[in-house]
Design a protein around this motif. Structure first.
Motif, PDB file in Angstrom:
ATOM      1  N   ARG A   1       8.718 -18.825 -29.408  1.00 11.84           N
ATOM      2  CA  ARG A   1       9.885 -17.933 -29.441  1.00 11.84           C
ATOM      3  C   ARG A   1      10.082 -17.328 -28.054  1.00 11.84           C
ATOM      4  O   ARG A   1      10.085 -16.120 -27.855  1.00 11.84           O
ATOM      5  CB  ARG A   1       9.675 -16.854 -30.506  1.00 11.84           C
ATOM      6  CG  ARG A   1       9.547 -17.444 -31.911  1.00 11.84           C
ATOM      7  CD  ARG A   1       8.802 -16.539 -32.886  1.00 11.84           C
ATOM      8  NE  ARG A   1       9.487 -15.287 -33.121  1.00 11.84           N
ATOM      9  CZ  ARG A   1       8.956 -14.294 -33.864  1.00 11.84           C
ATOM     10  NH1 ARG A   1       7.768 -14.449 -34.424  1.00 11.84           N
ATOM     11  NH2 ARG A   1       9.616 -13.173 -34.042  1.00 11.84           N
ATOM     12  N   LEU A   2      10.275 -18.205 -27.063  1.00  8.27           N
ATOM     13  CA  LEU A   2      10.329 -17.770 -25.669  1.00  8.27           C
ATOM     14  C   LEU A   2      11.509 -16.845 -25.414  1.00  8.27           C
ATOM     15  O   LEU A   2      11.399 -15.895 -24.641  1.00  8.27           O
ATOM     16  CB  LEU A   2      10.382 -18.973 -24.731  1.00  8.27           C
ATOM     17  CG  LEU A   2      10.422 -18.662 -23.235  1.00  8.27           C
ATOM     18  CD1 LEU A   2       9.215 -17.827 -22.817  1.00  8.27           C
ATOM     19  CD2 LEU A   2      10.499 -19.948 -22.422  1.00  8.27           C
ATOM     20  N   GLY A   3      12.635 -17.106 -26.041  1.00 10.54           N
ATOM     21  CA  GLY A   3      13.794 -16.248 -25.837  1.00 10.54           C
ATOM     22  C   GLY A   3      13.500 -14.802 -26.215  1.00 10.54           C
ATOM     23  O   GLY A   3      13.858 -13.873 -25.483  1.00 10.54           O
ATOM     24  N   GLU A   4      12.823 -14.603 -27.350  1.00  7.86           N
ATOM     25  CA  GLU A   4      12.442 -13.247 -27.760  1.00  7.86           C
ATOM     26  C   GLU A   4      11.406 -12.670 -26.805  1.00  7.86           C
ATOM     27  O   GLU A   4      11.439 -11.480 -26.485  1.00  7.86           O
ATOM     28  CB  GLU A   4      11.891 -13.268 -29.180  1.00  7.86           C
ATOM     29  CG  GLU A   4      12.918 -13.633 -30.248  1.00  7.86           C
ATOM     30  CD  GLU A   4      12.274 -13.792 -31.613  1.00  7.86           C
ATOM     31  OE1 GLU A   4      11.884 -12.763 -32.199  1.00  7.86           O
ATOM     32  OE2 GLU A   4      12.153 -14.943 -32.089  1.00  7.86           O
TER      33      GLU A   4
ATOM     34  N   ILE B   1       2.885 -10.707 -15.353  1.00 10.66           N
ATOM     35  CA  ILE B   1       3.713 -11.596 -14.542  1.00 10.66           C
ATOM     36  C   ILE B   1       3.180 -13.020 -14.632  1.00 10.66           C
ATOM     37  O   ILE B   1       3.944 -13.993 -14.785  1.00 10.66           O
ATOM     38  CB  ILE B   1       3.736 -11.119 -13.071  1.00 10.66           C
ATOM     39  CG1 ILE B   1       4.468  -9.773 -12.939  1.00 10.66           C
ATOM     40  CG2 ILE B   1       4.354 -12.180 -12.163  1.00 10.66           C
ATOM     41  CD1 ILE B   1       5.954  -9.848 -13.110  1.00 10.66           C
ATOM     42  N   LEU B   2       1.853 -13.159 -14.527  1.00 10.69           N
ATOM     43  CA  LEU B   2       1.228 -14.478 -14.628  1.00 10.69           C
ATOM     44  C   LEU B   2       1.469 -15.096 -16.001  1.00 10.69           C
ATOM     45  O   LEU B   2       1.834 -16.282 -16.104  1.00 10.69           O
ATOM     46  CB  LEU B   2      -0.273 -14.356 -14.357  1.00 10.69           C
ATOM     47  CG  LEU B   2      -1.124 -15.609 -14.585  1.00 10.69           C
ATOM     48  CD1 LEU B   2      -0.660 -16.761 -13.692  1.00 10.69           C
ATOM     49  CD2 LEU B   2      -2.602 -15.298 -14.350  1.00 10.69           C
ATOM     50  N   GLU B   3       1.274 -14.321 -17.063  1.00 13.61           N
ATOM     51  CA  GLU B   3       1.476 -14.856 -18.411  1.00 13.61           C
ATOM     52  C   GLU B   3       2.931 -15.255 -18.637  1.00 13.61           C
ATOM     53  O   GLU B   3       3.200 -16.269 -19.303  1.00 13.61           O
ATOM     54  CB  GLU B   3       1.016 -13.827 -19.448  1.00 13.61           C
ATOM     55  CG  GLU B   3      -0.497 -13.641 -19.466  1.00 13.61           C
ATOM     56  CD  GLU B   3      -0.963 -12.653 -20.509  1.00 13.61           C
ATOM     57  OE1 GLU B   3      -0.102 -11.991 -21.140  1.00 13.61           O
ATOM     58  OE2 GLU B   3      -2.190 -12.530 -20.701  1.00 13.61           O
ATOM     59  N   TYR B   4       3.852 -14.480 -18.101  1.00  9.16           N
ATOM     60  CA  TYR B   4       5.273 -14.825 -18.208  1.00  9.16           C
ATOM     61  C   TYR B   4       5.533 -16.154 -17.507  1.00  9.16           C
ATOM     62  O   TYR B   4       6.207 -17.054 -18.046  1.00  9.16           O
ATOM     63  CB  TYR B   4       6.099 -13.699 -17.605  1.00  9.16           C
ATOM     64  CG  TYR B   4       7.592 -13.777 -17.826  1.00  9.16           C
ATOM     65  CD1 TYR B   4       8.166 -14.690 -18.717  1.00  9.16           C
ATOM     66  CD2 TYR B   4       8.444 -12.914 -17.148  1.00  9.16           C
ATOM     67  CE1 TYR B   4       9.535 -14.734 -18.917  1.00  9.16           C
ATOM     68  CE2 TYR B   4       9.819 -12.941 -17.341  1.00  9.16           C
ATOM     69  CZ  TYR B   4      10.357 -13.859 -18.214  1.00  9.16           C
ATOM     70  OH  TYR B   4      11.718 -13.903 -18.404  1.00  9.16           O
ATOM     71  N   GLY B   5       4.979 -16.298 -16.319  1.00  8.92           N
ATOM     72  CA  GLY B   5       5.134 -17.558 -15.600  1.00  8.92           C
ATOM     73  C   GLY B   5       4.550 -18.741 -16.353  1.00  8.92           C
ATOM     74  O   GLY B   5       5.157 -19.818 -16.409  1.00  8.92           O
ATOM     75  N   ARG B   6       3.393 -18.551 -16.922  1.00  7.44           N
ATOM     76  CA  ARG B   6       2.773 -19.620 -17.702  1.00  7.44           C
ATOM     77  C   ARG B   6       3.635 -19.998 -18.903  1.00  7.44           C
ATOM     78  O   ARG B   6       3.775 -21.188 -19.226  1.00  7.44           O
ATOM     79  CB  ARG B   6       1.401 -19.181 -18.214  1.00  7.44           C
ATOM     80  CG  ARG B   6       0.288 -19.183 -17.181  1.00  7.44           C
ATOM     81  CD  ARG B   6      -0.900 -18.466 -17.762  1.00  7.44           C
ATOM     82  NE  ARG B   6      -2.142 -18.735 -17.079  1.00  7.44           N
ATOM     83  CZ  ARG B   6      -3.257 -18.060 -17.307  1.00  7.44           C
ATOM     84  NH1 ARG B   6      -3.272 -17.099 -18.221  1.00  7.44           N
ATOM     85  NH2 ARG B   6      -4.365 -18.347 -16.647  1.00  7.44           N
ATOM     86  N   ALA B   7       4.205 -18.994 -19.564  1.00  6.75           N
ATOM     87  CA  ALA B   7       5.062 -19.277 -20.718  1.00  6.75           C
ATOM     88  C   ALA B   7       6.275 -20.091 -20.302  1.00  6.75           C
ATOM     89  O   ALA B   7       6.667 -21.047 -20.986  1.00  6.75           O
ATOM     90  CB  ALA B   7       5.491 -17.965 -21.382  1.00  6.75           C
ATOM     91  N   LEU B   8       6.881 -19.723 -19.187  1.00  3.65           N
ATOM     92  CA  LEU B   8       8.025 -20.470 -18.688  1.00  3.65           C
ATOM     93  C   LEU B   8       7.626 -21.896 -18.319  1.00  3.65           C
ATOM     94  O   LEU B   8       8.353 -22.857 -18.605  1.00  3.65           O
ATOM     95  CB  LEU B   8       8.623 -19.759 -17.481  1.00  3.65           C
ATOM     96  CG  LEU B   8       9.315 -18.421 -17.774  1.00  3.65           C
ATOM     97  CD1 LEU B   8       9.534 -17.635 -16.483  1.00  3.65           C
ATOM     98  CD2 LEU B   8      10.634 -18.637 -18.496  1.00  3.65           C
ATOM     99  N   ALA B   9       6.455 -22.040 -17.688  1.00  4.09           N
ATOM    100  CA  ALA B   9       5.980 -23.375 -17.317  1.00  4.09           C
ATOM    101  C   ALA B   9       5.740 -24.234 -18.552  1.00  4.09           C
ATOM    102  O   ALA B   9       6.077 -25.425 -18.568  1.00  4.09           O
ATOM    103  CB  ALA B   9       4.702 -23.268 -16.485  1.00  4.09           C
ATOM    104  N   SER B  10       5.169 -23.649 -19.595  1.00  7.92           N
ATOM    105  CA  SER B  10       4.904 -24.398 -20.825  1.00  7.92           C
ATOM    106  C   SER B  10       6.189 -24.881 -21.480  1.00  7.92           C
ATOM    107  O   SER B  10       6.199 -25.910 -22.164  1.00  7.92           O
ATOM    108  CB  SER B  10       4.120 -23.523 -21.814  1.00  7.92           C
ATOM    109  OG  SER B  10       2.841 -23.228 -21.310  1.00  7.92           O
ATOM    110  N   ALA B  11       7.286 -24.137 -21.255  1.00  7.27           N
ATOM    111  CA  ALA B  11       8.584 -24.521 -21.805  1.00  7.27           C
ATOM    112  C   ALA B  11       9.338 -25.472 -20.885  1.00  7.27           C
ATOM    113  O   ALA B  11      10.496 -25.816 -21.162  1.00  7.27           O
ATOM    114  CB  ALA B  11       9.421 -23.266 -22.060  1.00  7.27           C
TER     115      ALA B  11
END
Length: 218
Positions: free
Chosen positions: A104-107, A134-144
């Protein structure tokens, strides 16, 4: 109170030893004890709930973690006493990561967009918790697959840890994450630097070292 702290300390020892399911069981016992002794919005209840949610994320149970973290976010006001501020920010970080890990990346982006500016204002740009999120956000974006959006966030985390917290294990994880994202000629060197940091800052055989080594393919 003493029993709750004892279970919490046992949980921390189990986590450090890599026994994450034992840690969850002990943190849940601590949470149950403090829930029975205090009001639902007591800082110790939030603290224990955050610990359980964090451990659930580590074993891939994002849906359960999301429920706990959201409950914390809904119950606690980030404008309370400083300890409550700290734990409320942590709960928001856990909630954002749980949403991302649940697909649920959008949320998750809405949550990151809400609390990251407030963390920056309250604690400053170099605070290690802010850099962690910040790192976790980046990782989430990378995973998507959103590498263009992920890169500046992971690079910011690397720069922040390097400048202000070079002996933090998350500096090593950030280097490995950046190496995986770039996947170019310099990536192996970045990954090795990250593993060196992890090996210097964590006990031998720690699960984070093994996880990073697998991610880096080394």
């Amino acid at each position: 109170l003493a029993e709750g702290w004892a279970r919490h300390q046992d949980g921390s020892l189990a986590n450090a030893a890599g026994r994450r399911r034992d840690a969850i069981r002990l943190y849940e016992a601590s949470l149950a004890r403090w829930r029975s002794a205090y009001a639902p919005d007591h800082v110790l209840v939030l603290y224990a709930r955050n610990n359980v949610a964090s451990m659930l994320l580590q074993i891939g149970e994002a849906d359960r973690a999301e429920v706990l973290a959201r409950e914390s976010v809904e119950r606690f006001d980030a404008l309370g006493p400083m300890e409550t501020v700290s734990n409320a920010f942590i709960a928001q970080g856990l909630w954002a990561r749980a949403l991302a890990d649940s697909g649920r990346l959008g949320e998750a982006e809405v949550v990151y967009g809400d609390f990251l500016p407030r963390i920056t204002e309250t604690w400053g740009a170099s605070n290690p918790f802010r850099l962690r999120y910040i790192l976790e956000y980046g990782r989430a974006l990378a995973s998507a697959g959103r590498t263009d959006a992920a890169a500046p966030r992971i690079e910011e985390a690397v720069s922040g840890f390097e400048a202000h917290h070079p002996d933090h294990f998350l500096y090593g994880e950030a280097l490995v994450a950046l190496a995986s994202l770039r996947n170019d000629a310099a990536s192996d060197d970045l990954a090795r630097r990250g593993l060196t940091v992890l090996e210097r800052t964590l006990p031998a055989g720690h699960w984070r070292i093994d996880q990073a080594r697998q991610q880096a393919g080394l």
